[in-house]
Design an enzyme around this catalytic site. Structure first.
Site, PDB file in Angstrom:
ATOM      1  CG  LEU A 150       6.274   0.121   0.034  1.00 61.14           C
ATOM      2  CD1 LEU A 150       7.068  -0.691  -0.993  1.00 61.14           C
ATOM      3  CD2 LEU A 150       5.403   1.163  -0.666  1.00 61.14           C
ATOM      4  CE  LYS A 181       0.903   1.304   4.394  1.00 65.71           C
ATOM      5  NZ  LYS A 181       1.732   2.508   4.670  1.00 65.71           N
ATOM      6  CG  ASP A 234       0.408  -0.963   8.452  1.00 67.11           C
ATOM      7  OD1 ASP A 234       0.675  -1.963   9.133  1.00 67.11           O
ATOM      8  OD2 ASP A 234       1.230  -0.409   7.699  1.00 67.11           O
ATOM      9  CB  SER A 271       0.350  -6.908   2.953  1.00 71.86           C
ATOM     10  OG  SER A 271      -0.435  -7.470   1.932  1.00 71.86           O
ATOM     11  N   GLY A 304      10.824  -2.417   5.819  1.00 70.13           N
ATOM     12  CA  GLY A 304      11.142  -1.088   6.344  1.00 70.13           C
ATOM     13  C   GLY A 304      11.071  -0.031   5.275  1.00 70.13           C
TER      14      GLY A 304
END
Length: 269
Positions: free
Chosen positions: A95, A8, A132, A100, A92
């Site tokens: 993203l 992302k 996230d 994910s 790191g």
């Protein structure tokens, strides 16, 4: 079962305040991109986790995929599995690659064994693993707030735009990135700003980490400037770095520009 956990980007990232629990409240737009890992999960006699591709530091037993497995196995009965991760998304890099992988493990185990875990329950499991992780359960553009794990629908769509991701292979830890931050509530609401044409985002849709990390790592600023010089409508750093992205109206040939860096490019959906 084979799935492809995607990365992302953050379109805008405001660090608005320090929380009493040590975390920070943020405001950002999370947008999925096609740069992906490959994750294979197969029933086995005993649980195992293996990875290839980019080296993942630390004990494999503490990998987020393994943590996701043990978390679900504590609440549901299903066969052990072998998890094989082919790591392609840089670590790191801002993203969300590890997050994910964890979220896709939850979704894959749910589907593989027919666990019938509700969407809300999957989101809850993901939130336990990282701020996230929960984004990747539904994996669609959202406005996120608080720790980055609460979401609000957003009408933004960049479908058909061309994106270039450039990673200079710097590993910037979350702790390092936050060390230079002074939380501040922005003057304008990010949700309202993102409704305006992308050409107007350049000076108002900001990533707060750029202010402290660009002087420390000049290559980051150089990459961002190069993306704009090549015609990007908007360019910024993603997350806490070190990946920069540029969004273009159409496919753009950047061959020879970023040869010394890791690059992924493709259409947004």
């Amino acid at each position: 079962m084979v799935v492809f956990p995607n990365a992302k980007i953050n379109i805008g990232l405001n660090i608005v305040e320090k929380r009493q629990d040590g975390f920070h409240n943020i405001e950002s737009c999370f947008y999925p991109v096609g740069w992906s890992d490959a994750l294979e999960i197969l029933p086995a006699d005993i649980f195992s986790f293996q990875s290839d591709g980019i080296n993942i530091p630390g004990d494999p037993a503490t990998n987020l995929c393994a943590k996701a497995y043990y978390m679900l196995a504590a609440d549901y009965e299903f066969k052990p599995v072998n998890i094989y991760l082919l790591k392609s998304v840089p670590i790191g890099a801002g993203l969300g690659g590890g997050s994910s992988d964890a979220a896709f493990t939850i979704k894959a185990l749910n589907g593989l064994f027919g666990l019938k875990i509700s969407l809300e329950k999957q989101l809850d499991y993901a939130r336990r693993l990282g701020s996230d992780c929960a984004f990747f359960i539904e994996n669609k553009p959202v406005y996120c707030f608080e720790k980055g794990d609460l979401f609000e629908e957003i009408s933004l769509t960049l479908a058909g735009k061309w994106i270039v991701l450039v990673n200079p292979e710097l590993h910037i830890s979350t702790a390092e990135a936050y060390a230079g931050i002074e939380p501040l509530k922005p003057e304008t609401d990010l949700r309202d700003t993102l409704k305006k044409p992308m050409e107007s985002w350049k000076d108002v849709v900001k990533n707060d980490f750029e202010k402290s990390l660009f002087p420390k790592y000049p290559v980051l600023k150089e990459i961002k400037e190069s993306l704009y010089n090549k015609g990007a409508k908007y360019a910024a750093m993603s997350g806490s770095g070190s990946t920069l992205f540029g969004i273009f109206d159409e496919e753009t040939d950047l061959s020879g520009i970023f040869n010394q860096h890791k690059v992924w490019q493709g259409y947004l959906k």
